[in-house]
Scaffold this active site. Sequence first.
Site, PDB file in Angstrom:
ATOM      1  N   ASP A 180       0.604  -1.415   0.238  1.00 10.99           N
ATOM      2  CA  ASP A 180      -0.278  -0.461   0.066  1.00 10.99           C
ATOM      3  C   ASP A 180       1.377   1.701   0.301  1.00 10.99           C
ATOM      4  OD1 ASP A 180      -2.330  -2.062   0.117  1.00 10.99           O
ATOM      5  OD2 ASP A 180      -2.728  -1.397   1.812  1.00 10.99           O
TER       6      ASP A 180
ATOM      7  N   TYR B 140       4.827  -8.928   7.328  1.00 12.91           N
ATOM      8  CA  TYR B 140       4.725  -7.424   7.881  1.00 12.91           C
ATOM      9  C   TYR B 140       5.087  -6.743   9.310  1.00 12.91           C
ATOM     10  CZ  TYR B 140       1.872  -6.761   3.380  1.00 12.91           C
ATOM     11  OH  TYR B 140       1.441  -6.375   2.337  1.00 12.91           O
TER      12      TYR B 140
END
Length: 209
Positions: A54, A112
């Site tokens: 993102d 992540y």
Amino acid sequence: MRPVNIRLTLQYDGAGFTGYELQPGKRTVRGELEQALKRLYKSPVKFNCASRTDAAVHALANVISFQPPSNIEIAKLPIALNSLLPDDIRVLKVEPVKKNFNARFDAKSKTYEYLIYNGVIMPPQLRKIAWQVKPRLNLSAMKKAAKYLVGKHDFSSFCASGGDDTDFVRTIHSFVIRNSSFVIWGGEKFKVVSLSVTGNGFLYKMVRN
């Protein structure tokens, strides 16, 4: 004989990008990669990516795979591509792989990590890599809650609208929350909270949510 399939390991600073995937009129990681590969091979190159990050998300080791349209020596590819890419994207490693390897579908796991600066005054050195939360966090409660997310579950309630997923079941292998020290500039240490999530794959904005 040229390799029939190539895997690139990438590292990038996501602060200057609106994300990985192409967006009209906006700067993206994929857009920069497409331009660099096209200039290098003198023709458009199709490629697959392991993780479509993102906006403002950094990558330490993202992977793309592609079939080269012409013969360029593997050892020369990192220097050649880095000379064509902007400074906030670097090719770390280039490897020949099997013809059927696909960076997106052959990824075994992804990790992540989010960093939180839990304090009133945000150090400017951390502003592009950490999120500030002023109220004191209860790490014990956070760790207890994180345990319920580990394992195989339907994560549809964590999926943002706009994604293309049809199967919402994913497996979270680990979710580690800990205090960590981030060393920067002259050895100064900044205390941050690290949230590291490893799974077999993630839905659209699932980890962020």
